[in-house]
Design a protein around this motif. Structure first.
Motif, short mmCIF file in Angstrom:
data_model
loop_
_atom_site.label_atom_id
_atom_site.label_comp_id
_atom_site.label_asym_id
_atom_site.label_seq_id
_atom_site.Cartn_x
_atom_site.Cartn_y
_atom_site.Cartn_z
N GLU A 225 0.85 -1.19 0.00
CA GLU A 225 0.00 0.00 0.00
C GLU A 225 0.88 1.24 0.00
O GLU A 225 1.47 1.61 1.01
CB GLU A 225 -0.93 -0.01 1.21
N ILE A 226 0.95 1.91 -1.15
CA ILE A 226 1.83 3.06 -1.33
C ILE A 226 1.03 4.35 -1.13
O ILE A 226 0.01 4.56 -1.79
CB ILE A 226 2.47 3.03 -2.73
N PRO A 227 1.46 5.23 -0.21
CA PRO A 227 0.74 6.49 0.01
C PRO A 227 0.66 7.32 -1.27
O PRO A 227 1.55 7.26 -2.13
CB PRO A 227 1.59 7.20 1.07
N ALA A 228 -0.40 8.10 -1.37
CA ALA A 228 -0.66 8.88 -2.59
C ALA A 228 0.50 9.80 -2.92
O ALA A 228 0.90 9.93 -4.10
CB ALA A 228 -1.95 9.68 -2.41
N LEU A 229 1.08 10.47 -1.93
CA LEU A 229 2.19 11.39 -2.20
C LEU A 229 3.42 10.66 -2.70
O LEU A 229 4.17 11.17 -3.54
CB LEU A 229 2.53 12.19 -0.93
N PHE A 230 3.65 9.45 -2.19
CA PHE A 230 4.78 8.65 -2.65
C PHE A 230 4.58 8.27 -4.12
O PHE A 230 5.51 8.35 -4.93
CB PHE A 230 4.92 7.38 -1.81
N ALA A 231 3.37 7.83 -4.45
CA ALA A 231 3.07 7.43 -5.82
C ALA A 231 3.21 8.61 -6.77
O ALA A 231 3.62 8.45 -7.93
CB ALA A 231 1.65 6.86 -5.89
#
Length: 365
Positions: free
Chosen positions: A46-52
């Motif tokens: 589960e990758i945080p939106a800001l990381f993506a």
């Protein structure tokens, strides 16, 4: 009659090898099927939106892809005291999930009560360490290799890897868990560290107040907003070069710097690894996420509070032969912040606290 007996005896003797061969075939066939019967389930990271949005994809080695079974096994190993020589310490002894995977001690005590010389680093967002150098001095290349050394280090877990593997192999649970995760029930140190690395790559922290602010979900206080401006301002704190920004949600460059702690070095840091005197006194820039949980600070834990850290950069810089060029105001002792700017900078830094991370049940024993 004698002739008939001879013929029958021959038939019996001829049949026996076939019977043995058939039995052997059945046994080996069953054994190989047992090893191949289970296919691990891919793990959904589960990758945080800001990381993506801001970062490239995390580093997942092709020979150690994340699976549900591998992560479960890695977590169990991370918390298992069998990995230490006297069965009293686990990885989690120095890397407590409730403390952002630190132990909040200046130096950690090993199984024999001896203390190391480095502060236990927090563990999160490791899958985005793109140069793959781990530890304060970058001596460990790759997350899989990083877990090898603490187990055998005489002032840490002080274990013999062969004996650790033997303990795990003799357990009632581990052979089956390894079979499900890696397709073999034969355990070795390489598979142990692969499993631990899988678990560690799931340790993602990206849900702080400041993250929510960047996503437009909440507002900052005036103090936090000014603190961020101090952090980013080249005429003020000038912190962003090493410690990230709103465009780098890791809040570290994962590089090695001499940040003006000493004029001479008892600990050479990165220089002891590379052999280059120009790297002496350089240490990895830690992430400034979760500073509320990770005191004391610096590679040697010399600063007990955030106030001490801020004062160091404000008026405590020490000049040396390898001082980082980014320490532009070293000749003035530091960036000389006002008390208000210091207070606001601290408020901003604490806005990067991720309480959801330290309470995530997937990371607890």
């Amino acid at each position: 009659m004698n002739g008939l007996r001879t013929c029958n005896d021959r038939e019996k003797h001829m049949k026996k090898p076939y019977i043995y061969f058939f039995a052997f075939f059945l046994l080996t066939s069953c054994s190989s099927k047992e090893e191949e019967i289970y296919t691990p389930v891919p793990y959904n990271l589960e990758i945080p939106a800001l990381f993506a949005d801001k970062l490239i994809a995390p580093i997942i080695p092709a020979d150690n892809l994340l699976t549900e079974e591998g992560v479960v096994l890695g977590k169990k190993l991370f918390f298992d005291k069998k990995l230490s020589g006297d069965n009293t310490q686990a990885c989690s002894s120095c890397h407590n999930p409730k403390k952002a995977f630190t132990d909040q001690q200046q130096f950690s005590a090993g199984v024999q009560g001896e203390f190391g010389t480095r502060n236990a680093m927090p563990l999160f967002n490791l899958a985005w360490n793109f140069d793959a150098r781990f530890a304060w001095d970058g001596k460990e290349f790759g997350l899989e290799k990083q877990a090898l050394e603490p187990v055998s280090n005489p002032i840490e877990m002080h274990a013999n890897w062969n004996l650790v593997v033997q303990k795990l192999q003799e357990s009632t649970e581990y052979p089956t868990l390894f079979l499900r995760a890696f397709g073999t029930s034969k355990i070795d140190a390489k598979l142990v560290t692969k499993a631990i690395a899988q678990f560690e790559r799931t340790l993602i922290s990206g849900d702080s107040k400041f993250d929510k602010y960047l996503l437009g979900e909440i507002s900052l206080t005036q103090e936090e907003e000014n603190g961020f401006n101090v952090f980013m301002g080249e005429a003020k704190g000038d912190c962003f070069h090493c410690h990230g920004s709103n465009n780098n949600p890791l809040w570290t460059d994962n590089a090695f710097h001499n940040n003006g702690l000493d004029t001479t070095f008892q600990d050479l840091g990165f220089g002891a690894v590379t052999g280059d005197p120009n790297d002496n006194g350089k240490f990895k820039s830690p992430s400034i996420r979760n500073l509320a949980f990770t005191a004391p600070y610096m590679h040697d834990g010399r600063f007990a509070t955030l106030e001490e850290v801020i004062n160091h950069y404000s008026e405590g810089l020490q000049k040396s032969s390898t001082i980082d060029p980014l320490m532009k105001k070293v000749n003035e002792g530091g960036v000389n912040l006002s008390q208000k700017d210091k207070n606001d900078l601290k408020a901003f830094l604490l806005s990067l606290t991720d309480r959801k991370f330290i309470n995530n049940p997937n990371f607890q024993e």
